[in-house]
Design a protein around this motif. Structure first.
Motif, PDB file in Angstrom:
ATOM      1  N   HIS A 236       0.836  -1.199   0.000  1.00  0.00           N
ATOM      2  CA  HIS A 236       0.000   0.000   0.000  1.00  0.00           C
ATOM      3  C   HIS A 236       0.867   1.244   0.000  1.00  0.00           C
ATOM      4  N   GLY A 237       2.126   1.082  -0.442  1.00  0.00           N
ATOM      5  CA  GLY A 237       3.039   2.210  -0.476  1.00  0.00           C
ATOM      6  C   GLY A 237       3.672   2.499   0.872  1.00  0.00           C
ATOM      7  N   GLU A 238       3.538   1.555   1.831  1.00  0.00           N
ATOM      8  CA  GLU A 238       4.196   1.770   3.124  1.00  0.00           C
ATOM      9  C   GLU A 238       5.693   1.939   2.869  1.00  0.00           C
ATOM     10  N   PRO A 239       6.332   2.853   3.600  1.00  0.00           N
ATOM     11  CA  PRO A 239       7.749   3.132   3.343  1.00  0.00           C
ATOM     12  C   PRO A 239       8.617   1.889   3.536  1.00  0.00           C
ATOM     13  N   GLY A 240       9.672   1.811   2.767  1.00  0.00           N
ATOM     14  CA  GLY A 240      10.558   0.659   2.845  1.00  0.00           C
ATOM     15  C   GLY A 240      11.805   0.978   3.639  1.00  0.00           C
ATOM     16  N   ILE A 241      12.889   0.310   3.277  1.00  0.00           N
ATOM     17  CA  ILE A 241      14.152   0.459   3.997  1.00  0.00           C
ATOM     18  C   ILE A 241      14.916   1.659   3.466  1.00  0.00           C
ATOM     19  N   GLU A 242      14.803   1.882   2.156  1.00  0.00           N
ATOM     20  CA  GLU A 242      15.737   2.819   1.534  1.00  0.00           C
ATOM     21  C   GLU A 242      15.181   3.290   0.191  1.00  0.00           C
ATOM     22  N   VAL A 243      15.327   4.581  -0.071  1.00  0.00           N
ATOM     23  CA  VAL A 243      15.060   5.102  -1.412  1.00  0.00           C
ATOM     24  C   VAL A 243      16.417   5.356  -2.049  1.00  0.00           C
ATOM     25  N   CYS A 244      16.645   4.792  -3.224  1.00  0.00           N
ATOM     26  CA  CYS A 244      17.966   4.960  -3.836  1.00  0.00           C
ATOM     27  C   CYS A 244      17.825   5.109  -5.344  1.00  0.00           C
ATOM     28  N   PRO A 245      18.897   5.481  -6.026  1.00  0.00           N
ATOM     29  CA  PRO A 245      18.800   5.635  -7.481  1.00  0.00           C
ATOM     30  C   PRO A 245      18.406   4.310  -8.136  1.00  0.00           C
ATOM     31  N   LEU A 246      17.629   4.408  -9.192  1.00  0.00           N
ATOM     32  CA  LEU A 246      17.173   3.226  -9.934  1.00  0.00           C
ATOM     33  C   LEU A 246      18.365   2.383 -10.364  1.00  0.00           C
ATOM     34  N   GLU A 247      18.271   1.080 -10.138  1.00  0.00           N
ATOM     35  CA  GLU A 247      19.381   0.192 -10.484  1.00  0.00           C
ATOM     36  C   GLU A 247      19.008  -0.706 -11.653  1.00  0.00           C
ATOM     37  N   SER A 248      20.000  -1.457 -12.118  1.00  0.00           N
ATOM     38  CA  SER A 248      19.741  -2.446 -13.172  1.00  0.00           C
ATOM     39  C   SER A 248      18.972  -3.620 -12.575  1.00  0.00           C
ATOM     40  N   ALA A 249      18.374  -4.426 -13.451  1.00  0.00           N
ATOM     41  CA  ALA A 249      17.641  -5.615 -13.001  1.00  0.00           C
ATOM     42  C   ALA A 249      18.543  -6.525 -12.177  1.00  0.00           C
ATOM     43  N   ASP A 250      19.791  -6.699 -12.623  1.00  0.00           N
ATOM     44  CA  ASP A 250      20.707  -7.587 -11.898  1.00  0.00           C
ATOM     45  C   ASP A 250      21.016  -7.051 -10.499  1.00  0.00           C
ATOM     46  N   GLN A 251      21.177  -5.739 -10.400  1.00  0.00           N
ATOM     47  CA  GLN A 251      21.433  -5.153  -9.081  1.00  0.00           C
ATOM     48  C   GLN A 251      20.208  -5.274  -8.178  1.00  0.00           C
ATOM     49  N   MET A 252      19.033  -5.070  -8.752  1.00  0.00           N
ATOM     50  CA  MET A 252      17.803  -5.254  -7.954  1.00  0.00           C
ATOM     51  C   MET A 252      17.710  -6.698  -7.461  1.00  0.00           C
ATOM     52  N   ALA A 253      18.021  -7.637  -8.347  1.00  0.00           N
ATOM     53  CA  ALA A 253      17.953  -9.058  -7.977  1.00  0.00           C
ATOM     54  C   ALA A 253      18.888  -9.332  -6.804  1.00  0.00           C
ATOM     55  N   LYS A 254      20.090  -8.777  -6.883  1.00  0.00           N
ATOM     56  CA  LYS A 254      21.073  -9.018  -5.811  1.00  0.00           C
ATOM     57  C   LYS A 254      20.570  -8.463  -4.472  1.00  0.00           C
ATOM     58  N   ARG A 255      20.058  -7.236  -4.505  1.00  0.00           N
ATOM     59  CA  ARG A 255      19.490  -6.656  -3.279  1.00  0.00           C
ATOM     60  C   ARG A 255      18.399  -7.550  -2.698  1.00  0.00           C
ATOM     61  N   MET A 256      17.488  -7.982  -3.567  1.00  0.00           N
ATOM     62  CA  MET A 256      16.341  -8.764  -3.087  1.00  0.00           C
ATOM     63  C   MET A 256      16.798 -10.096  -2.499  1.00  0.00           C
ATOM     64  N   VAL A 257      17.695 -10.765  -3.194  1.00  0.00           N
ATOM     65  CA  VAL A 257      18.178 -12.067  -2.710  1.00  0.00           C
ATOM     66  C   VAL A 257      18.938 -11.878  -1.401  1.00  0.00           C
TER      67      VAL A 257
END
Lengths: 331, 331
Positions: free
Chosen positions: A218-239
C-alpha cells in the motif's frame, strides 16, 4: 487518471459481480455479497478462510478454489473486510471441523478477524488463525509481530489449503500454514506509486530515477530510497535481503515466487528472475518450484516482489498438490 | 523510465533465459535460442508452430505447451522473428505429419513465415498457415486481408492446438484454426501508450482524459480518439463493434476473452467484463466460456481488448480441451 471505471465507490461490488460471472466454474456467491466461496470443496474437511482489501488481484479472491482457500472476505480497496464479512466467511467455510483463517498482518484485518473469531465461537464454530508476516523490510528480525504479510501469503494459503484437502485436523492445518509462513520471506521494490480510483491521485511518491527498496503493498515506506538500479542489481538486493533473513543454507530446497506489482511488463519479471535464479543457485540452494507473474499486485504500481519459502518434505508435498483458482492453476 | 532492465538490447535473450528456467516443466530450449518448444508433445501428431514479436506476454511463448502450440519463434520487442527462427520452429514442431503455422497478420511476420515455409518445403517439411485477422478496427469488413491479428490468436491457437492433439490431419488442423479465427472478432481501447526499453520514451501519445478506440497492440491508430468514458460506455462500444461485425445472432454460443493491455489493474477488467456480460446476454447470446486477465499485452500500455468467438460443436470441444501453458492452464 486513465482507468476503466464507473462510480469509484461501486468498484468493488462491480468487480465482484464480474468476477463471479467470469469464474462460475471455480467460485460462487454467498448470502453476503462481500464473501466469495469455492464451488468445489471436498466434503468433511477443515475450512480454510482468508480475506483482505481489494486492489491486489489475484489476491485475495483469486486464491479461492479447490485445494486452496474455501472462502474469502472482501474489503474496499486497501481496506480490511468487515468483521461481519469475516464471520460470514467462517460460517460458509465451516463443515463442523473448524476453520483456519489465514490472513495478513494489518491492523484492520487483525481487529476484524479477532472480533469475528469471538462471534463465531459463540455460534460453536472454532476458528484458529495464522497471520502472515513475511515482509522482511517492514520491521527488524527481532520484531516479527510487526512485520506485514505480502506475497508469502500465497505459500501460506497453498500449504494450509492443501493440508486441509488432504484431511488434516484443524491443528494440523494451522501448523502447516504457520510453518509455511515461518519459512517464508519476501521483499518488494517499488518503481512507481499507484492511484486509488476514489482519490484520483497517487497517495505517495516515487521520484523518476529512484526506487524504493522494501516498499509495502500500500506504499508503506521501505528500507531505503535509492537511485534506480539495473535488473541484476535489484535481484542481488532482493536475494541478499530475503536469503539473509531466515537461515537458508546450502543444500536447502526452496519455492520461489516473483510477482509484479501490477504495471511492470511480465517480460521484465523474467529478466529479474533470470538473475535471481543464478544468485540463489550460486548459494547452493535448489529451486524446487518457481512462480513468475502477477500474483499479488497493488493496482497499477510498478515494481516487483521476491518471495522465497524453505521446503521440507511436508511443505514440498503441499506446494505440489494440484489446485484450480483464478490466480493459479496447477496440474 | 521506471523499468526492470539491464542492457535494453539484451532484454529478449535475458527474458527467454528466465522464462525457460521458471517453466522448465512446460517448455524447453532448442538449438536456436530464439525458438521455444513444449516439453510434453503428443507423439505422431501434426506440429503447431507460432511466433511473433516480444512485449506481448503471455503471447507468444506463454501459449507453448501440451495441447496448444508446440513451438514459438521469438522476435525482438514488437518485431517479427527472423525467417531462420520460423524455419527452426517448423523443424522442431514437425513429426512427419506436417506443421500448421498459426500467426498474426503483420507485414514482417508474413514475409518471414513465407520465406521459412519455402525453405521448409525444400527439406520435405509441409507447412500450411493460418493468418489471424480478428482486429475489427484495423480495416473495413470488406478488406479482411488488411486486418491485424490480436488477442483472437489465442482462440486460433487453442482450436488448432486441440485439433492436432486429438489426432487431426494437417488439413483438419488448418481448417479448425481457420474456422476459429473466421468466427472471432476483437477490438481494443487504449488509455496510455507504452515505452520500448531501447527507445526510452513512448512512440505514440494518448492524451490524459482521452481514449483511443480500436488501438493496435503496437499503438497502431484506431477508429477514433474520444474523451475518456465510463467502463459501461467502453463495454457498450466494444460489444457494438465486435458483435456488429460477424453475424452473431440470438441463440449463438460464444467464448469471450477480455484482456488487459498490461498496466490496467485486473479489478478494472472485471468491472468491464461485468457490463460486457450483460450486453452480450441482453442480445440473447450465451457465453459458454470466459477469460478475463492479462492474456495478450503491450508492455505497460493501459486499456483492454474484447475478443468474442462464435462456437459450433467442434469449436466448443476444442476450446474446452485441457491445456497447460504459462499463459493459460485449463483443467
Amino acid at each position: 487518471m486513465q482507468r476503466i471505471l464507473n462510480d469509484p465507490d461501486n468498484i468493488v461490488d462491480e468487480m465482484l459481480e464480474g468476477f463471479l460471472k467470469a469464474h462460475g466454474d471455480i467460485v460462487e456467491k454467498t448470502g453476503n455479497k462481500r464473501v466469495v466461496k469455492a464451488k468445489k470443496i471436498k466434503a468433511d474437511k477443515v475450512g480454510v478462510a482468508t480475506g483482505g482489501g481489494s486492489g491486489h488481484k489475484p489476491a485475495f479472491i483469486g486464491y479461492v478454489g479447490e485445494n486452496m482457500c474455501d472462502t474469502a472476505a472482501v474489503g474496499e480497496i486497501c481496506s480490511s473486510p468487515t468483521a461481519a464479512a469475516f464471520l460470514d466467511s467462517f460460517r460458509e467455510a465451516d463443515q463442523g471441523k473448524g476453520v483456519a483463517c489465514l490472513y495478513g498482518n494489518y491492523s484492520g484485518d487483525n481487529m476484524n478477524v479477532k472480533m469475528a473469531v469471538k462471534m463465531a465461537k459463540r455460534e460453536g464454530i472454532t476458528v484458529k488463525t495464522v497471520v502472515a508476516n513475511d515482509d522482511v523490510a517492514s520491521a527488524p528480525k527481532d520484531q516479527p509481530e510487526k512485520r506485514r504479510g505480502v506475497a508469502g501469503e500465497i505459500f501460506m494459503w497453498k500449504a494450509g489449503g492443501a493440508k486441509a484437502a488432504l484431511g488434516g485436523t484443524l491443528d494440523e492445518v494451522i501448523a502447516a500454514a504457520q510453518k509455511a509462513i515461518d519459512q517464508t520471506r519476501s521483499v518488494g521494490i517499488g518503481l512507481t506509486p499507484c492511484t486509488l480510483p476514489a482519490v484520483g491521485h497517487p497517495n505517495f511518491e516515487i521520484k523518476e530515477g529512484t526506487m524504493e527498496v522494501g516498499i509495502g503493498h500500500h506504499g508503506e515506506p521501505g528500507i531505503e530510497v535509492c537511485p534506480l538500479e539495473s535488473a541484476d542489481q535489484m535481484a542481488k538486493r532482493m536475494v541478499d535481503i530475503v536469503i539473509g533473513d531466515v537461515p537458508f543454507e546450502k543444500g536447502d530446497e526452496v519455492a520461489v515466487l516473483v510477482s509484479g506489482l501490477g504495471a511492470t511488463p511480465v517480460m521484465e519479471l523474467y529478466v529479474l528472475y533470470n538473475e535471481i535464479e543464478k544468485l540463489i543457485g550460486g548459494r547452493g540452494i535448489k529451486i524446487h518450484r518457481s512462480y513468475v507473474g502477477n500474483y499479488f499486485t497493488s493496482l497499477e504500481m510498478m515494481g516487483a516482489t521476491l518471495t522465497v519459502m524453505k521446503l521440507d518434505d511436508e511443505l514440498k508435498e503441499l506446494v505440489d498438490l494440484p489446485i484450480e483458482t483464478m490466480g493459479l492453476t496447477q496440474i
